[in-house]
Design a protein around this motif. Structure first.
Motif, PDB file in Angstrom:
ATOM      1  N   ARG A 440       0.893  -1.302  -0.092  1.00 13.40           N
ATOM      2  CA  ARG A 440      -0.165  -0.136  -0.172  1.00 13.40           C
ATOM      3  C   ARG A 440       0.980   1.264  -0.077  1.00 13.40           C
ATOM      4  N   ARG A 441       2.162   1.080   0.367  1.00 13.23           N
ATOM      5  CA  ARG A 441       3.098   2.390   0.316  1.00 13.23           C
ATOM      6  C   ARG A 441       3.518   2.849  -1.035  1.00 13.23           C
ATOM      7  N   ILE A 442       3.350   1.762  -1.845  1.00 15.98           N
ATOM      8  CA  ILE A 442       3.946   2.093  -3.345  1.00 15.98           C
ATOM      9  C   ILE A 442       3.389   3.218  -4.190  1.00 15.98           C
ATOM     10  N   LYS A 443       4.295   4.196  -4.457  1.00 16.60           N
ATOM     11  CA  LYS A 443       3.756   5.397  -5.324  1.00 16.60           C
ATOM     12  C   LYS A 443       4.032   5.169  -6.609  1.00 16.60           C
ATOM     13  N   SER A 444       5.126   4.859  -7.089  1.00 17.32           N
ATOM     14  CA  SER A 444       5.702   4.692  -8.503  1.00 17.32           C
ATOM     15  C   SER A 444       6.215   3.229  -8.717  1.00 17.32           C
ATOM     16  N   GLU A 445       6.237   2.615  -9.823  1.00 19.23           N
ATOM     17  CA  GLU A 445       6.338   1.465 -10.280  1.00 19.23           C
ATOM     18  C   GLU A 445       7.169   1.420 -12.003  1.00 19.23           C
ATOM     19  N   LEU A 446       8.438   0.512 -11.963  1.00 22.19           N
ATOM     20  CA  LEU A 446       8.908   0.176 -13.104  1.00 22.19           C
ATOM     21  C   LEU A 446       8.540  -1.271 -13.242  1.00 22.19           C
ATOM     22  N   ASN A 447       7.951  -1.767 -14.579  1.00 21.65           N
ATOM     23  CA  ASN A 447       7.756  -2.907 -14.718  1.00 21.65           C
ATOM     24  C   ASN A 447       8.739  -3.295 -16.039  1.00 21.65           C
ATOM     25  N   ILE A 448       9.407  -4.403 -15.955  1.00 24.30           N
ATOM     26  CA  ILE A 448      10.294  -4.573 -17.307  1.00 24.30           C
ATOM     27  C   ILE A 448       9.945  -6.280 -17.425  1.00 24.30           C
ATOM     28  N   PRO A 449       9.536  -6.254 -18.648  1.00 28.72           N
ATOM     29  CA  PRO A 449       9.262  -7.714 -19.185  1.00 28.72           C
ATOM     30  C   PRO A 449      10.529  -8.610 -19.460  1.00 28.72           C
ATOM     31  N   MET A 450      10.593  -9.907 -19.095  1.00 27.55           N
ATOM     32  CA  MET A 450      11.716 -10.486 -19.439  1.00 27.55           C
ATOM     33  C   MET A 450      11.606 -11.649 -20.235  1.00 27.55           C
ATOM     34  N   PHE A 451      12.458 -11.824 -21.237  1.00 24.90           N
ATOM     35  CA  PHE A 451      12.393 -12.719 -22.652  1.00 24.90           C
ATOM     36  C   PHE A 451      13.753 -13.377 -22.641  1.00 24.90           C
ATOM     37  N   ALA A 473      17.741   6.721 -17.674  1.00 28.25           N
ATOM     38  CA  ALA A 473      19.189   6.052 -17.354  1.00 28.25           C
ATOM     39  C   ALA A 473      19.104   4.833 -16.372  1.00 28.25           C
ATOM     40  N   LEU A 474      18.292   4.928 -15.519  1.00 30.20           N
ATOM     41  CA  LEU A 474      17.903   3.733 -14.660  1.00 30.20           C
ATOM     42  C   LEU A 474      17.503   2.804 -15.518  1.00 30.20           C
ATOM     43  N   VAL A 475      16.572   2.917 -16.723  1.00 34.85           N
ATOM     44  CA  VAL A 475      15.836   1.843 -17.183  1.00 34.85           C
ATOM     45  C   VAL A 475      17.058   1.149 -17.989  1.00 34.85           C
ATOM     46  N   GLU A 476      17.782   2.015 -18.638  1.00 36.56           N
ATOM     47  CA  GLU A 476      19.036   1.433 -19.446  1.00 36.56           C
ATOM     48  C   GLU A 476      20.138   0.525 -18.527  1.00 36.56           C
ATOM     49  N   LEU A 477      20.031   0.979 -17.150  1.00 37.04           N
ATOM     50  CA  LEU A 477      20.939   0.253 -16.342  1.00 37.04           C
ATOM     51  C   LEU A 477      20.406  -1.077 -16.077  1.00 37.04           C
ATOM     52  N   VAL A 478      19.029  -0.995 -15.735  1.00 42.20           N
ATOM     53  CA  VAL A 478      18.495  -2.427 -15.432  1.00 42.20           C
ATOM     54  C   VAL A 478      18.001  -3.170 -16.281  1.00 42.20           C
ATOM     55  N   MET A 479      18.169  -2.788 -17.545  1.00 42.07           N
ATOM     56  CA  MET A 479      17.649  -3.750 -18.780  1.00 42.07           C
ATOM     57  C   MET A 479      18.605  -4.964 -18.854  1.00 42.07           C
ATOM     58  N   PRO A 480      19.913  -4.687 -18.838  1.00 40.65           N
ATOM     59  CA  PRO A 480      20.948  -5.911 -18.855  1.00 40.65           C
ATOM     60  C   PRO A 480      20.796  -7.050 -17.865  1.00 40.65           C
ATOM     61  N   VAL A 481      20.350  -6.425 -16.677  1.00 42.90           N
ATOM     62  CA  VAL A 481      20.230  -7.253 -15.294  1.00 42.90           C
ATOM     63  C   VAL A 481      19.038  -8.088 -15.746  1.00 42.90           C
ATOM     64  N   ALA A 482      17.615  -7.363 -16.206  1.00 39.96           N
ATOM     65  CA  ALA A 482      16.745  -8.076 -16.302  1.00 39.96           C
ATOM     66  C   ALA A 482      16.915  -9.394 -17.388  1.00 39.96           C
ATOM     67  N   LEU A 483      17.697  -8.997 -18.441  1.00 39.40           N
ATOM     68  CA  LEU A 483      17.847  -9.855 -19.350  1.00 39.40           C
ATOM     69  C   LEU A 483      18.826 -11.062 -19.046  1.00 39.40           C
ATOM     70  N   HIS A 484      19.701 -10.768 -17.986  1.00 36.95           N
ATOM     71  CA  HIS A 484      20.373 -11.823 -17.326  1.00 36.95           C
ATOM     72  C   HIS A 484      19.396 -12.581 -16.630  1.00 36.95           C
ATOM     73  N   VAL A 485      18.841 -11.993 -15.687  1.00 39.54           N
ATOM     74  CA  VAL A 485      17.788 -12.919 -14.899  1.00 39.54           C
ATOM     75  C   VAL A 485      17.028 -13.697 -15.532  1.00 39.54           C
ATOM     76  N   ALA A 486      16.557 -13.094 -16.756  1.00 40.80           N
ATOM     77  CA  ALA A 486      15.546 -14.017 -17.728  1.00 40.80           C
ATOM     78  C   ALA A 486      16.451 -15.077 -18.151  1.00 40.80           C
ATOM     79  N   GLY A 487      17.616 -15.191 -18.278  1.00 34.96           N
ATOM     80  CA  GLY A 487      18.486 -16.440 -18.744  1.00 34.96           C
ATOM     81  C   GLY A 487      18.496 -17.443 -17.578  1.00 34.96           C
ATOM     82  N   LEU A 488      18.739 -16.671 -16.226  1.00 34.54           N
ATOM     83  CA  LEU A 488      18.667 -17.531 -15.152  1.00 34.54           C
ATOM     84  C   LEU A 488      17.470 -18.409 -15.110  1.00 34.54           C
ATOM     85  N   LEU A 489      16.288 -17.587 -15.184  1.00 34.78           N
ATOM     86  CA  LEU A 489      14.885 -18.217 -15.096  1.00 34.78           C
ATOM     87  C   LEU A 489      14.472 -19.290 -16.166  1.00 34.78           C
ATOM     88  N   ASN A 490      15.098 -19.031 -17.236  1.00 36.53           N
ATOM     89  CA  ASN A 490      14.793 -20.048 -18.396  1.00 36.53           C
ATOM     90  C   ASN A 490      15.676 -21.233 -18.191  1.00 36.53           C
TER      91      ASN A 490
END
Length: 708
Positions: A440-451, A473-490
Motif C-alpha cells: 500500500r505504500r507504493i507510489k511509483s513502479e517500473l515493470n520490465i518484461p523478461m524474455f 538512465a535507470l531503465v538502461e541500467l536495469v535492462m541488461p540485468v533483467a535480461l540476465h535474470v531472464a536467462g537464469l529463469l529459463n
C-alpha cells in the motif's frame, strides 16, 4: 622601504648637508680672516722687533762710547733720550741676559717710555736712557683695527712699555686690570708674541677678535642666499618628483596590494579576472592624469599587459567552463560505468552462487536486494510466468510485507509490459486501473518484461514509496540485468525439466535392474533418503545434497551388463563370478555417458565399492582420494544391505547392523568407511533406522511392473 620614504630621507640628508656646509662656510671665513691677520701680525712683529733691537744696540754702543757715562741726545736713535734719575729711588729689574750692564726700570713709576739703566764702571756715574720706540713708519704693516695695542713685556710677563688704550685682557700680569680701566667686560682678543734681542724682552701685538668674526659674518647673507636658493630648488624638485612620479607609483603600489589581497581571497578565476581588470582600470586613470612621458609609457605598458592577461584569463575561463562541462559529463558517465560495473560484479557473483552454491531461490533474492539498493527502491519483485499469471518467485524490501504473490497477465501492468515487449514506468500507480497492489505504500513502479530467446519467462518490478519521474538512465541500467535474470529463469526451468526427465529415466532403469537382482524400488528410495541425510550432516551445499540423493538411485545400474545367471545365483559366487560382478562399477559409468552434469553419477557408479583403507575396487583408492559422494553411498548401501534380506543371508536388526558397521565382522570392517561418516553414523544412526522403518520392502512382481 617605500620610494617616497626613501626620497624624504634623501631630502632630509641634503638639508643636513646644506646646514653643515653653512656652518663650515662661516667657520672657514673666520679661520681665513685669522690666518690673514696672523700673517700680517707675524710680519709686523718681526719688523718692529728688529727695529727695537737695533735701536737698543745703537743706544748701548753710544753710551759705551761716552767716557762720562752720558750720551748726547743728538747721537741717540729717534725716541731715545738721556735721563737723570736718583738711582737710589729707582728699583732696577734683573739684569738683561745679553747685556748684563743694562737694567730695565720698573714700569710702576714711569709710563709711556722704556727706561734703561746702565751700571757704570767704577769712577763713572750710572747712565739712564728713556726709549720710546718710533713706530709711525709701521702703520702700513698693521691691520686697520681699532683698539689694537703694542706692548713690550719682560720675561716674567710684566709690562714694560705699551701704546694706546689697550683692549681688556684677563691675566694676572696685565696692566689692563689696573684701576682706572674699564675692566669687567670680557671680549675675545688675538695676541701675537715675538722675542726682542738683546734677550729677555718680548714684543706683543694684541688685537680684538670680534672684528674678524664680524668680517666673516658679513659674507653670511650671500652664503645664506645661495643655500636658500639650493633649498628652494630641492623643494621644487621634491614637489615635482612626488606629484608626477612618486604619487603615481604609490597609487600603482596600492592597487597592486589590493590585487594581491584579491588573489589570496579569490575563490574562482572570475574573481581573479575581475580584480586584475580593476587594477588595469586604475592604471589607465594614472596614465590620463600623469604628465611625465616615462610614467605614461610605464602605466600604458602595464595596463596593456594586464588587459591582455584579463583577455587570456577570460578565454581560459571559457575553456574551463567547457572543460568543466565535459568533465561533469565524463564524471557522470564514469559514475554510471562504475555503477554498472559494481552491479554486474555483484550480479555475476550472485549468478555463480545461483548455479553452484546457495541455490536458485537465494540467488534471486540476492539479485532483488542488489537492484533495490542500486535503484534506491522501496522494493523489488522477480516473477516467473506460470500459466496465465505472474508469480512472485523472489523479492526484497517492502518492509517485509508483500500483499499479493500472483497477478493475472491479462489485467496487470506487468502483463501490459509483456504484451508491448518494453518497460512500463508508472509515475503514479494509483492512477492506473490495471495496477495490482503489491504494497500500500507504493507510489511509483517500473515493470520490465523478461524474455529469453524470444520466449517470455517472467517480469521484474521495481517500486518506490515516493512519486518518481521516469529515469531513462535507470531503465538502461536495469535492462541488461533483467535480461540476465531472464536467462537464469529459463536455465532453471530447463534444468528442472531435465531433472524431472532424469528422475523418470532413473525410475524406469531401477525397475529394469530389479529384473537382474533383488533390488527393490523401496531400496533405491531408501538410498536416496540415506544419502540426503548424510550429505546434510556433512554440511554439503543444497545442490550437492539434491544431486547425491538423485544419483544414488543409479549406483548399481552397471549390473544390467552382468549375466543374469550370476546375479540370480542363490548361493555364494566363486572367484571368477565375483570378478565379473566387480565390473558393474565400470559398466555403470559407461552407461551414464560423458555428460558433464552427470559427473557425480559416474563417480557414484565407479567408486561406491572403494574402501577407506584402500582394499576396495575397481581402482583401490583410499582416504580422501575417494570422492565424497561415493563414500556416502558406500555407507548407506552397506547399512541397507545389512537390514535387507538377501538370497545368501537373512535381514539383520538395526542394532546388529550398527554393531557390524562400527565394530566389523568377517566381511565388513570399520576401516572400510570414512571416519567422519562413522562418527556421524555413531551419533545419528537412529535416523537411518527411521528411514528404513518408514520405507519398508514390499513384495512386488517386478515383471508385472515392467509390463504395466
Amino acid at each position: 622601504m617605500k620610494a617616497k620614504q626613501l626620497f624624504i630621507i634623501m631630502i632630509a640628508a641634503l638639508f643636513a648637508l646644506i646646514f653643515v656646509h653653512l656652518g663650515f662656510s662661516v667657520s672657514l671665513g673666520i679661520i681665513s680672516e685669522i690666518k690673514n691677520l696672523d700673517s700680517s701680525l707675524a710680519l709686523a712683529s718681526r719688523t718692529i722687533a728688529f727695529v727695537v733691537e737695533d735701536d737698543l744696540k745703537e743706544i748701548d754702543r753710544i753710551v759705551l762710547a761716552s767716557p762720562d757715562g752720558s750720551a748726547s741726545k743728538s747721537f741717540l736713535p729717534k725716541g731715545a733720550d738721556p735721563m737723570e734719575l736718583d738711582q737710589d729711588k729707582v728699583r732696577l729689574s734683573d739684569p738683561l741676559p745679553k747685556h748684563g750692564n743694562w737694567y730695565v726700570l720698573s714700569g710702576e713709576t714711569i709710563t709711556g717710555a722704556l727706561i734703561f739703566a746702565r751700571r757704570a764702571p767704577e769712577g763713572y756715574p750710572a747712565a739712564f736712557i728713556q726709549y720710546r720706540p718710533d713706530l709711525s713708519w709701521a702703520d702700513y704693516l698693521l691691520p686697520d683695527i681699532k683698539d689694537a695695542e703694542l706692548r713690550i713685556v719682560g720675561s716674567d710677563g710684566s709690562l714694560l712699555w705699551g701704546t694706546g688704550q689697550p683692549v681688556l685682557i684677563s691675566g694676572e700680569h696685565s696692566p689692563l686690570n689696573k684701576p682706572g680701566t674699564s675692566g669687567g667686560i670680557w671680549r675675545p682678543v688675538y695676541t701675537r708674541k715675538v722675542d726682542i734681542g738683546p734677550g729677555g724682552l718680548i714684543l706683543e701685538l694684541i688685537f680684538p677678535a670680534m672684528p674678524f668674526v664680524y668680517s666673516a659674518l658679513s659674507r653670511l647673507p650671500w652664503t645664506l642666499g645661495v643655500e636658500l636658493l639650493l633649498i628652494m630648488g630641492l623643494l621644487a624638485a621634491w614637489i615635482v618628483f612626488s606629484r608626477y612620479l612618486l604619487d603615481p607609483l604609490e597609487r600603482v603600489t596600492r592597487l597592486s596590494l589590493q590585487m594581491q589581497d584579491r588573489l589570496f581571497t579569490s575563490t574562482s578565476p572570475a574573481d581573479l579576472a575581475e580584480g586584475v581588470s580593476k587594477l588595469a582600470g586604475g592604471i589607465r586613470d594614472l596614465t590620463r592624469n600623469s604628465r611625465l612621458s616615462e610614467v605614461k609609457v610605464f602605466c600604458q605598458t602595464l595596463s596593456s599587459a594586464l588587459q591582455g592577461y584579463v583577455f587570456q584569463q577570460e578565454k581560459i575561463m571559457d575553456s574551463g567552463k567547457e572543460l568543466e562541462k565535459a568533465n561533469r559529463a565524463l564524471s557522470e558517465a564514469n559514475r554510471d560505468l562504475l555503477r554498472r560495473d559494481e552491479i554486474w560484479r555483484k550480479i555475476l557473483e550472485v549468478s555463480r552462487s545461483v548455479t553452484i552454491e546457495s541455490g536458485f531461490q537465494k540467488g534471486l533474492e540476492r539479485v532483488a536486494l542488489i537492484l533495490a539498493e542500486m535503484a534506491g527502491a522501496y522494493g523489488v519483485v522477480i516473477g516467473r510466468i506460470e500459466g496465465g499469471n505472474m508469480v512472485a518467485l523472489a523479492w526484497s524490501g517492502f518492509d517485509g510485507m508483500l500483499e499479493i504473490r500472483s497477478a493475472p497477465l491479462d489485467s496487470s501492468i506487468i502483463g501490459r509490459a509483456l504484451d508491448s515487449g518494453a518497460p512500463v514506468w508508472t509515475e503514479n500507480v494509483h492512477s492506473d486501473p490495471s495496477y495490482c497492489q503489491l504494497n500500500r505504500r507504493i507510489k511509483s513502479e517500473l515493470n520490465i518484461p523478461m524474455f529469453h530467446i524470444g520466449k517470455a519467462v517472467g517480469g521484474l518490478s521495481i517500486a518506490w514509496d515516493q512519486v518518481r519521474s521516469e529515469d531513462r538512465a535507470l531503465v538502461e541500467l536495469v535492462m541488461p540485468v533483467a535480461l540476465h535474470v531472464a536467462g537464469l529463469l529459463n536455465t532453471q526451468a530447463s534444468l528442472l525439466d531435465l531433472k524431472n526427465s532424469y528422475k523418470y529415466m532413473a525410475g524406469r532403469l531401477q525397475n529394469l535392474t530389479a529384473i537382474y537382482h533383488d533390488e527393490t524400488a523401496a531400496h533405491l528410495e531408501r538410498m536416496e533418503h540415506y544419502c540426503r541425510f548424510l550429505s546434510v550432516a556433512m554440511s554439503r551445499s543444497l545442490v550437492e545434497v539434491e544431486d547425491v540423493a538423485l544419483f544414488s538411485r543409479l549406483h548399481d545400474i552397471g549390473k544390467l551388463k552382468v549375466p543374469m545367471e550370476i546375479l540370480s545365483k542363490p548361493g555364494g559366487l566363486n572367484h571368477a563370478e565375483f570378478e565379473i560382478v566387480k565390473h558393474h562399477t565400470e559398466w555403470g559409468a559407461e552407461i551414464l555417458g560423458d555428460a558433464s552434469w552427470l559427473q557425480m553419477g559416474r563417480n557414484i557408479c565407479l567408486y561406491h565399492h572403494e574402501k577407506w583403507d584402500g582394499n576396495g575396487y575397481p581402482e583401490g583408492l583410499s582416504g580422501e582420494n575417494i570422492p565424497w559422494e561415493a563414500r556416502i553411498v558406500a555407507l548407506a548401501d552397506a547399512y541397507d544391505a545389512l537390514r535387507s534380506p538377501r538370497s545368501y543371508k537373512p535381514p539383520y536388526s538395526h542394532l546388529e547392523a550398527v554393531r557390524i558397521i562400527l565394530q566389523g565382522d568377517q566381511r565388513l570392517k570399520p576401516e572400510h568407511f570414512d571416519p567422519l561418516l562413522l562418527d556421524l553414523f555413531r551419533k545419528f544412526h537412529h535416523r537411518m533406522a527411521e528411514i528404513y522403518e518408514t520405507i519398508g520392502d514390499e513384495v512386488q512382481d517386478t515383471t508385472a511392473k515392467l509390463m504395466s
